[in-house]
Design a protein around this motif. Structure first.
Motif, PDB file in Angstrom:
ATOM      1  N   LEU A 106       5.436  14.383   3.823  1.00  0.00           N
ATOM      2  CA  LEU A 106       6.675  13.676   4.158  1.00  0.00           C
ATOM      3  C   LEU A 106       7.069  13.904   5.613  1.00  0.00           C
ATOM      4  O   LEU A 106       7.563  12.986   6.285  1.00  0.00           O
ATOM      5  N   GLU A 107       6.835  15.092   6.127  1.00  0.00           N
ATOM      6  CA  GLU A 107       7.154  15.368   7.530  1.00  0.00           C
ATOM      7  C   GLU A 107       6.210  14.614   8.463  1.00  0.00           C
ATOM      8  O   GLU A 107       6.634  14.108   9.510  1.00  0.00           O
ATOM      9  N   VAL A 108       4.936  14.526   8.084  1.00  0.00           N
ATOM     10  CA  VAL A 108       4.005  13.725   8.883  1.00  0.00           C
ATOM     11  C   VAL A 108       4.467  12.276   8.913  1.00  0.00           C
ATOM     12  O   VAL A 108       4.486  11.628   9.973  1.00  0.00           O
TER      13      VAL A 108
ATOM     14  N   GLU B  23       3.205   4.469   8.063  1.00  0.00           N
ATOM     15  CA  GLU B  23       3.754   5.249   6.957  1.00  0.00           C
ATOM     16  C   GLU B  23       2.776   5.317   5.786  1.00  0.00           C
ATOM     17  O   GLU B  23       2.597   6.378   5.176  1.00  0.00           O
ATOM     18  N   ALA B  24       2.138   4.213   5.465  1.00  0.00           N
ATOM     19  CA  ALA B  24       1.186   4.205   4.353  1.00  0.00           C
ATOM     20  C   ALA B  24       0.036   5.171   4.606  1.00  0.00           C
ATOM     21  O   ALA B  24      -0.365   5.938   3.715  1.00  0.00           O
TER      22      ALA B  24
ATOM     23  N   ASP C 203       0.833  -1.205   0.000  1.00  0.00           N
ATOM     24  CA  ASP C 203       0.000   0.000   0.000  1.00  0.00           C
ATOM     25  C   ASP C 203       0.867   1.254   0.000  1.00  0.00           C
ATOM     26  O   ASP C 203       0.583   2.211  -0.732  1.00  0.00           O
ATOM     27  N   ARG C 204       1.887   1.256   0.829  1.00  0.00           N
ATOM     28  CA  ARG C 204       2.800   2.405   0.866  1.00  0.00           C
ATOM     29  C   ARG C 204       3.379   2.675  -0.520  1.00  0.00           C
ATOM     30  O   ARG C 204       3.395   3.821  -0.985  1.00  0.00           O
TER      31      ARG C 204
ATOM     32  N   VAL D 114      -1.285   8.680  13.382  1.00  0.00           N
ATOM     33  CA  VAL D 114      -1.117   9.608  12.259  1.00  0.00           C
ATOM     34  C   VAL D 114      -1.934  10.874  12.488  1.00  0.00           C
ATOM     35  O   VAL D 114      -1.492  11.984  12.164  1.00  0.00           O
ATOM     36  N   LYS D 115      -3.119  10.734  13.061  1.00  0.00           N
ATOM     37  CA  LYS D 115      -3.956  11.905  13.336  1.00  0.00           C
ATOM     38  C   LYS D 115      -3.235  12.878  14.265  1.00  0.00           C
ATOM     39  O   LYS D 115      -3.270  14.102  14.055  1.00  0.00           O
TER      40      LYS D 115
END
Length: 332
Positions: free
Chosen positions: A82-84, A103-104, A46-47, A178-179
């Motif tokens: 990319l920073e996230v 990461e995905a 997926d990534r 991620v949130k």
């Protein structure tokens, strides 16, 4: 028979990841079944699909906060993404969560963002009768728009994390993480860009959050990640003091940067461009690319117009507007 690299990775996950992590072998899978890859787990696939898709590449020419900046050092939607991903991977590794899944989700979370940042989003939300939200559009991009309408056929966990990165709560801790990391990234890199652009001075930052989190971007990001790592178990969270500092700093940014007159000086023009394009394509759907014409015929014209415009980069939208609205010079 020797084990495949994917099988070895799954074994490593089972030995090293937290009991709260979403392991690759436990994925709920894809809407359309695909045979497993010998080299990569499902989340690694997926990534890779996200990184190689058209919508991901277009993020480099979409506004983060500062509209069409002349300097190369201001963030775009791509550098934000990319920073996230970097911040989220660091936190996931420390928490022993699934770094590939994290990461995905991070790389795909903003694929549906409009040109001109949240101002473009708000304009489409106002114009489209059913409303427009970038996080819902991000899911639509990976499900219905990429690969000429076939979609990327991502796993359920990545799709869930993408659509829940702004509203709602993801089913996996990786999605919840991620949130948090999305906010960590944009608050702190937007401070840096605002200082670079003369919208803020370092001494303008509220003293309370600076004392708790640190005076520099690096210090603040480290403090926030450390709090997540130290306080998260079956749910991702900060300690109370860090959360209060984070929330105060975020409120400060909305009041003094995101809605500041100096930051928003040209955004009325950007909103006018989006509105002009929306009305034009709604009245003339036949001029849109074939895929969007098909969406208009199968579903509705408004939806197709939102799909087309939200996929545009800032420059493409401006150029299209010029082509439609600005008279060309006449010559024999």
């Amino acid at each position: 028979m020797s084990k495949t690299p994917r099988e070895v990775t799954i074994e490593i996950e089972n030995m090293t990841l937290s009991g709260y992590a979403c392991k690759s072998a436990d994925t709920q899978g894809r809407a359309i079944y695909e045979p497993p890859c010998d080299l990569r787990t499902e989340f690694q696939r997926d990534r890779d699909r996200i990184i190689h898709c058209n919508a991901f590449r277009r993020l480099k020419h979409k506004t983060q906060v500062f509209l069409i900046p002349k300097s190369d050092h201001y963030r775009t939607r791509l550098t934000h993404t990319l920073e996230v991903a970097q911040i989220a991977r660091t936190a996931a590794r420390a928490l022993r969560l699934n770094e590939d899944l994290t990461e995905a989700i991070a790389l795909g979370h903003d694929l549906g963002h409009t040109p001109f940042g949240h101002d473009g989003e708000r304009t489409l939300d106002k114009l489209y009768s059913k409303g427009f939200k970038h996080y819902l559009q991000s899911l639509r991009v990976v499900d219905k728009i990429e690969k000429n309408g076939k979609g990327l056929n991502l796993t359920a966990e990545v799709r869930d994390g993408i659509v829940c990165h702004t509203g709602g709560t993801a089913k996996t801790l990786e999605g919840q993480l991620v949130k948090f990391c999305d906010k960590i990234a944009y608050i702190n890199h937007d401070i840096e860009d605002a200082i670079r652009g003369g919208v803020l001075r370092q001494e303008d930052l509220p003293q309370g959050p600076v004392e708790v989190l640190g005076a520099t971007k690096s210090q603040r990001i480290t403090s926030l990640i450390k709090s997540l790592v130290e306080n998260s178990t079956d749910v991702i969270k900060y300690d109370d003091t860090t959360k209060q500092a984070h929330d105060e700093l975020r409120s400060f940014m909305f009041q003094n940067v995101y809605f500041a007159p100096s930051t928003n000086a040209e955004k009325g023009k950007a909103c006018m461009i989006v509105e002009y394009l929306y009305k034009y394509f709604a009245e003339n759907p036949q001029v849109m690319p074939e895929m969007y014409q098909n969406i208009a015929k199968e579903y509705e014209t408004e939806l197709a117009v939102c799909d087309f415009i939200s996929g545009m980069t800032d420059e493409f939208a401006v150029d299209y507007f010029k082509e439609l609205a600005i008279p060309k010079s006449w010559s024999l």
